[in-house]
Motif scaffolding. Structure first.
Motif, PDB file in Angstrom:
ATOM      1  N   TRP A   1       0.938  -1.165   0.205  1.00 55.74           N
ATOM      2  CA  TRP A   1      -0.122   0.190  -0.058  1.00 55.74           C
ATOM      3  C   TRP A   1       0.828   1.254  -0.042  1.00 55.74           C
ATOM      4  O   TRP A   1       0.752   2.244  -0.773  1.00 55.74           O
ATOM      5  CB  TRP A   1      -0.944  -0.092   1.313  1.00 55.74           C
ATOM      6  N   GLN A   2       2.108   1.525   0.951  1.00 64.44           N
ATOM      7  CA  GLN A   2       2.749   2.281   0.951  1.00 64.44           C
ATOM      8  C   GLN A   2       3.491   2.749  -0.457  1.00 64.44           C
ATOM      9  O   GLN A   2       3.612   3.892  -1.003  1.00 64.44           O
ATOM     10  CB  GLN A   2       3.927   2.332   1.801  1.00 64.44           C
TER      11      GLN A   2
ATOM     12  N   ASP B   1       2.396   1.822  -3.229  1.00 66.10           N
ATOM     13  CA  ASP B   1       1.407   2.316  -4.364  1.00 66.10           C
ATOM     14  C   ASP B   1       1.101   3.721  -4.177  1.00 66.10           C
ATOM     15  O   ASP B   1       0.996   4.339  -5.062  1.00 66.10           O
ATOM     16  CB  ASP B   1       0.029   1.295  -4.349  1.00 66.10           C
ATOM     17  N   ARG B   2       1.032   4.030  -3.008  1.00 67.55           N
ATOM     18  CA  ARG B   2       0.668   5.228  -2.529  1.00 67.55           C
ATOM     19  C   ARG B   2       1.701   6.378  -2.985  1.00 67.55           C
ATOM     20  O   ARG B   2       1.521   7.412  -3.652  1.00 67.55           O
ATOM     21  CB  ARG B   2       0.353   5.534  -1.045  1.00 67.55           C
ATOM     22  N   THR B   3       2.835   6.150  -2.889  1.00 72.40           N
ATOM     23  CA  THR B   3       4.076   6.892  -3.109  1.00 72.40           C
ATOM     24  C   THR B   3       4.363   7.001  -4.540  1.00 72.40           C
ATOM     25  O   THR B   3       4.476   7.914  -5.127  1.00 72.40           O
ATOM     26  CB  THR B   3       5.465   6.059  -2.566  1.00 72.40           C
TER      27      THR B   3
ATOM     28  N   HIS C   1       1.716   6.705  -6.758  1.00 72.99           N
ATOM     29  CA  HIS C   1       0.753   7.687  -7.264  1.00 72.99           C
ATOM     30  C   HIS C   1       0.796   9.132  -6.894  1.00 72.99           C
ATOM     31  O   HIS C   1       0.143   9.973  -7.539  1.00 72.99           O
ATOM     32  CB  HIS C   1      -0.590   7.182  -6.933  1.00 72.99           C
ATOM     33  N   GLU C   2       1.759   9.485  -6.055  1.00 70.68           N
ATOM     34  CA  GLU C   2       1.954  10.836  -5.498  1.00 70.68           C
ATOM     35  C   GLU C   2       3.030  11.457  -6.608  1.00 70.68           C
ATOM     36  O   GLU C   2       3.050  12.795  -6.598  1.00 70.68           O
ATOM     37  CB  GLU C   2       2.699  10.925  -4.119  1.00 70.68           C
ATOM     38  N   ARG C   3       3.602  10.995  -7.433  1.00 71.85           N
ATOM     39  CA  ARG C   3       4.874  11.379  -8.256  1.00 71.85           C
ATOM     40  C   ARG C   3       3.989  12.194  -9.144  1.00 71.85           C
ATOM     41  O   ARG C   3       2.985  12.123  -9.805  1.00 71.85           O
ATOM     42  CB  ARG C   3       5.453  10.298  -8.860  1.00 71.85           C
TER      43      ARG C   3
END
Length: 133
Positions: free
Chosen positions: A124-125, A127-129, A131-133
């Motif tokens: 999850w971390q 994937d979250r990282t 998508h933040e880019r």
């Protein structure tokens, strides 16, 4: 039953590969999901592992199937510095491999649950990282 001379050569080859990977018995047990007593007895020359456990050891060390039987039959031992395609489990070569150290006293069921939760959280971390880019 004690191992033959060539079976001991196979155990020594496993120990050499483990040293190259900077693994201890606990890490081999974790990678193979084999019984710790079986791994310890094999490495200490007390007994020869069953065929299924041999396969688990070979896969963990990135050796071709049948390598241990080949050594036990008098064949050559693989170079400890290389598996069939290079070591799969060294952090230097693959930064996407997670290694978990199981604490003493944790049941199989508890360990599976905790490990699954940890892997899910890490995924999850990531994937979250991404998508933040």
């Amino acid at each position: 039953m004690a191992q033959t001379k060539n079976q001991q050569r196979a155990a020594d080859a496993v120990a050499a590969r483990m040293a190259h990977l900077e693994w201890n018995n606990t890490q081999l047990v974790a990678a193979t999901k084999a019984d710790p007593g079986t791994i310890g007895d094999f490495l200490n020359g007390k007994r020869w592992p069953k065929l299924g456990t041999q396969g688990k050891i070979e896969r963990a060390l990135d050796w071709p199937a049948g390598t241990l039987r080949m050594i036990a039959a008098g064949g050559p031992a693989p170079d400890p510095d290389s598996g069939s395609g290079g070591p799969r489990h060294t952090l230097e070569q693959q930064d996407d491999v997670l290694r978990f150290r199981r604490p003493a006293g944790v049941s199989d069921q508890q360990w599976d649950h905790v490990r699954t939760l940890a892997e899910d959280f890490i995924a999850w971390q990531i994937d979250r990282t991404a998508h933040e880019r």
